[in-house]
Every structure is written in C-alpha cells, then in structure tokens.
Design a protein around this motif. Structure first.
Motif, PDB file in Angstrom:
ATOM      1  N   CYS A 199       1.055  -1.296   0.088  1.00  0.00           N
ATOM      2  CA  CYS A 199       0.100  -0.064   0.035  1.00  0.00           C
ATOM      3  C   CYS A 199       0.843   1.261   0.048  1.00  0.00           C
ATOM      4  N   GLN A 200       0.402   2.151  -0.823  1.00  0.00           N
ATOM      5  CA  GLN A 200       1.300   3.390  -1.176  1.00  0.00           C
ATOM      6  C   GLN A 200       0.874   4.422  -0.037  1.00  0.00           C
ATOM      7  N   ASP A 201      -0.003   4.367   1.073  1.00  0.00           N
ATOM      8  CA  ASP A 201      -0.139   4.977   1.999  1.00  0.00           C
ATOM      9  C   ASP A 201       1.115   4.965   2.854  1.00  0.00           C
ATOM     10  N   ARG A 202       1.611   6.340   3.358  1.00  0.00           N
ATOM     11  CA  ARG A 202       2.877   6.238   3.946  1.00  0.00           C
ATOM     12  C   ARG A 202       3.099   5.720   5.469  1.00  0.00           C
ATOM     13  N   GLY A 203       1.958   5.439   5.920  1.00  0.00           N
ATOM     14  CA  GLY A 203       2.147   4.749   7.229  1.00  0.00           C
ATOM     15  C   GLY A 203       1.149   3.373   7.229  1.00  0.00           C
ATOM     16  N   CYS A 204       0.814   2.983   6.176  1.00  0.00           N
ATOM     17  CA  CYS A 204      -0.011   1.651   6.269  1.00  0.00           C
ATOM     18  C   CYS A 204       0.862   0.384   6.044  1.00  0.00           C
ATOM     19  N   GLY A 205       1.548   0.246   4.949  1.00  0.00           N
ATOM     20  CA  GLY A 205       2.445  -0.985   4.978  1.00  0.00           C
ATOM     21  C   GLY A 205       1.864  -2.153   4.718  1.00  0.00           C
ATOM     22  N   TRP A 206       0.462  -2.544   4.437  1.00  0.00           N
ATOM     23  CA  TRP A 206      -0.201  -3.583   4.197  1.00  0.00           C
ATOM     24  C   TRP A 206       0.104  -3.985   2.812  1.00  0.00           C
ATOM     25  N   LEU A 207       0.218  -5.214   2.546  1.00  0.00           N
ATOM     26  CA  LEU A 207       0.593  -5.917   1.338  1.00  0.00           C
ATOM     27  C   LEU A 207      -0.728  -6.647   0.761  1.00  0.00           C
ATOM     28  N   PHE A 208      -0.574  -6.521  -0.600  1.00  0.00           N
ATOM     29  CA  PHE A 208      -1.695  -7.185  -1.329  1.00  0.00           C
ATOM     30  C   PHE A 208      -1.500  -7.643  -2.687  1.00  0.00           C
ATOM     31  N   LEU A 209      -2.081  -8.855  -3.328  1.00  0.00           N
ATOM     32  CA  LEU A 209      -2.138  -8.935  -4.665  1.00  0.00           C
ATOM     33  C   LEU A 209      -2.986  -8.028  -5.480  1.00  0.00           C
ATOM     34  N   ASP A 210      -2.211  -7.470  -6.622  1.00  0.00           N
ATOM     35  CA  ASP A 210      -3.179  -6.417  -7.264  1.00  0.00           C
ATOM     36  C   ASP A 210      -3.732  -7.318  -8.421  1.00  0.00           C
ATOM     37  N   ARG A 211      -4.886  -7.532  -8.180  1.00  0.00           N
ATOM     38  CA  ARG A 211      -5.774  -8.249  -9.378  1.00  0.00           C
ATOM     39  C   ARG A 211      -6.560  -7.490 -10.387  1.00  0.00           C
ATOM     40  N   SER A 212      -6.216  -6.206 -10.203  1.00  0.00           N
ATOM     41  CA  SER A 212      -7.118  -5.390 -11.164  1.00  0.00           C
ATOM     42  C   SER A 212      -6.455  -5.885 -12.742  1.00  0.00           C
ATOM     43  N   LYS A 213      -7.453  -5.217 -13.629  1.00  0.00           N
ATOM     44  CA  LYS A 213      -7.342  -5.660 -15.255  1.00  0.00           C
ATOM     45  C   LYS A 213      -5.953  -4.998 -15.577  1.00  0.00           C
ATOM     46  N   ASN A 214      -5.624  -3.820 -15.264  1.00  0.00           N
ATOM     47  CA  ASN A 214      -4.392  -3.083 -15.780  1.00  0.00           C
ATOM     48  C   ASN A 214      -3.344  -2.950 -14.692  1.00  0.00           C
ATOM     49  N   ALA A 215      -3.485  -3.914 -13.681  1.00  0.00           N
ATOM     50  CA  ALA A 215      -2.305  -3.830 -12.611  1.00  0.00           C
ATOM     51  C   ALA A 215      -1.941  -2.244 -12.064  1.00  0.00           C
ATOM     52  N   SER A 216      -2.967  -1.674 -11.835  1.00  0.00           N
ATOM     53  CA  SER A 216      -2.961  -0.198 -11.345  1.00  0.00           C
ATOM     54  C   SER A 216      -3.323   0.232  -9.944  1.00  0.00           C
ATOM     55  N   ARG A 217      -3.528  -0.976  -8.934  1.00  0.00           N
ATOM     56  CA  ARG A 217      -3.977  -1.003  -7.886  1.00  0.00           C
ATOM     57  C   ARG A 217      -2.963  -0.411  -7.041  1.00  0.00           C
ATOM     58  N   ARG A 218      -3.015   0.821  -6.227  1.00  0.00           N
ATOM     59  CA  ARG A 218      -1.993   1.374  -5.371  1.00  0.00           C
ATOM     60  C   ARG A 218      -2.197   1.405  -4.064  1.00  0.00           C
ATOM     61  N   TRP A 219      -3.557   0.982  -3.397  1.00  0.00           N
ATOM     62  CA  TRP A 219      -3.642   0.997  -2.086  1.00  0.00           C
ATOM     63  C   TRP A 219      -4.443  -0.185  -1.567  1.00  0.00           C
ATOM     64  N   CYS A 220      -4.179  -0.609  -0.284  1.00  0.00           N
ATOM     65  CA  CYS A 220      -4.857  -1.766   0.395  1.00  0.00           C
ATOM     66  C   CYS A 220      -6.450  -1.180  -0.011  1.00  0.00           C
ATOM     67  N   SER A 221      -6.880  -0.261   0.203  1.00  0.00           N
ATOM     68  CA  SER A 221      -8.149   0.061   0.014  1.00  0.00           C
ATOM     69  C   SER A 221      -8.248   1.728  -0.729  1.00  0.00           C
ATOM     70  N   SER A 222      -8.810   1.673  -1.804  1.00  0.00           N
ATOM     71  CA  SER A 222      -8.946   3.274  -2.363  1.00  0.00           C
ATOM     72  C   SER A 222      -9.826   4.060  -1.322  1.00  0.00           C
ATOM     73  N   ALA A 223     -10.801   3.506  -0.749  1.00  0.00           N
ATOM     74  CA  ALA A 223     -11.711   4.157  -0.031  1.00  0.00           C
ATOM     75  C   ALA A 223     -11.178   4.544   1.418  1.00  0.00           C
ATOM     76  N   ASP A 224     -10.311   3.988   1.610  1.00  0.00           N
ATOM     77  CA  ASP A 224      -9.497   4.114   3.096  1.00  0.00           C
ATOM     78  C   ASP A 224      -8.064   4.718   2.940  1.00  0.00           C
ATOM     79  N   CYS A 225      -7.141   4.195   2.761  1.00  0.00           N
ATOM     80  CA  CYS A 225      -5.776   4.670   2.386  1.00  0.00           C
ATOM     81  C   CYS A 225      -5.770   5.625   1.173  1.00  0.00           C
ATOM     82  N   GLY A 226      -6.406   5.311   0.133  1.00  0.00           N
ATOM     83  CA  GLY A 226      -6.386   6.107  -1.103  1.00  0.00           C
ATOM     84  C   GLY A 226      -7.186   7.314  -0.754  1.00  0.00           C
TER      85      GLY A 226
END
Length: 218
Positions: free
Chosen positions: A163-190
């Motif tokens: 996750c690209q939030d500076r304090g989060c640090g969570w890991l995830f598999l980016d299963r989006s079609k274009n591999a563009s996921r940046r955060w563990c949750s766009s609605a939260d950290c995003g």
C-alpha cells in the motif's frame, strides 16, 4: 477476539498469508502500529475468520489453549506464529517494492515450509492439494506456513504490492485488469492519501511568494 469482531476490511490482501502478514496495522507508523495477534486466542480467532478452519475446531483449540496443562505451549505457539508472520513480511515486502528479499529471510521461511510439508497430508488428488490438519494448537503455525508455500508456488508475485499510504505498509495482490491498484483500499488509504496531498497543495498555494532579489548585496 471473537470471530465476528474480525472486520471484513481487515482482509484486503487477496490471499490468506497476506492477510496474516497484515495483522499488524499501521506497520510503517511507529506511533500507531499494533498487533492483532497478541495471544493464542486471538490467533485462533483470526484463523477461523480467515477460513483456515471452522468455528467448531476453533472452539476446540481455544479450550486446549486455555487448559491449565498447556498454557505455556499455547504461548509458544502464538510466539511462533508471530515470528513466522514477521519472517514472511521480511521476505515479501522487498518483492512487493521490486527488491530482492534478504537471504536470511529466505532461509527462515524455507525452514518453516519444510517443517510444514513434513506434517502435511494429501487432501485431494485431482487437483493435487496438500493440507496440514489442525488437530492441536501446535499445528496452527504449520498450516500457515503451508499456505505461504501455496502463495509462493502458485500466485503471480509480479502482482504483489505494498500500500502506498505512507503509514500503512499492508501487502496485497493486485488483481486489477491493468495492474494499477495502489492502495490496500482506495476508499480508506487512497482517500486519506489524496486528502493529504490536497491539503498540502492548498497550504502551499496560500503561502506568499518568496521575495525576489533586487540585485544589491547587503
């Protein structure tokens, strides 16, 4: 922690092992970091919520962990599980950011997986699937280590992200079609990151422009 108290938003990794690693929220923020697996009871509750075993087995394991004869063993199991979690983070986090994992972490995770495989049984033949039957609390870390083997063997780790939030640090598999996921949750950290950047831009825009030199020296 009862199974029902494990919130769905705490399971964002896309794989059981990544959700296990993510049981440390705010890993990159020393003031906010916490451990959601402080003891064997919490570990058992999390494993049940994650689907590693059912509620009946969870109740049996809690009873075992709380029995007077084995409290020390339950404590050791929880410590082993937390140790495995940190070893997995040390292995997977560099991969998530495009670096080579340290050799020491590779060795420790290899040992945990080798031990799990020696205790594994064939669950199905077609397709071939191995499991560690969790018959007692000491089997829990082995079942988690076998899940780590499945992650490393069968998942596309090119899609592993942090996750690209500076304090989060969570890991995830980016299963989006274009591999563009940046955060563990766009609605939260995003949203938090976007709000922080928006605030920073407006703060900078409100500052007076720097004075320009008149060309004379003091």
């Amino acid at each position: 922690m009862p199974v029902g108290e494990w919130r769905s938003e705490w399971f964002r990794g896309g794989h059981l092992v990544l959700d296990f690693v993510n049981t440390v929220p705010w890993r990159l923020d020393a003031e906010r970091a916490a451990d959601r697996l402080p003891d064997a009871g919490a570990l058992i509750g999390w494993c049940c919520a994650a689907g590693l075993f059912g509620e009946q087995r969870a109740d049996e394991l809690r009873a075992e962990a709380e029995a007077e004869a084995v409290p020390g063993r339950a404590l050791v199991v929880a410590e082993r599980a937390r140790g495995l979690r940190e070893e997995l983070y040390g292995l997977l986090q560099p991969v998530a950011v495009g670096r080579e994992p340290p050799a020491a972490e590779l060795g420790r995770v290899r040992q945990a997986i080798a031990d799990a495989i020696t205790h594994a049984e064939i669950d199905t033949v077609v397709p071939l699937r191995w499991v560690v039957a969790v018959r007692g609390v000491e089997d829990v870390p082995r079942a988690l280590a076998l899940s780590a083997w499945e992650l490393l063997q069968f998942e596309d780790l090119a899609r592993l992200r942090q996750c690209q939030d500076r304090g989060c640090g969570w890991l995830f598999l980016d299963r989006s079609k274009n591999a563009s996921r940046r955060w563990c949750s766009s609605a939260d950290c995003g949203n938090r990151t976007r709000a922080r950047r928006h605030h920073a831009r407006h703060r900078d825009d409100s500052r007076p422009p720097p004075e320009t030199s008149s060309g004379t020296s003091r």
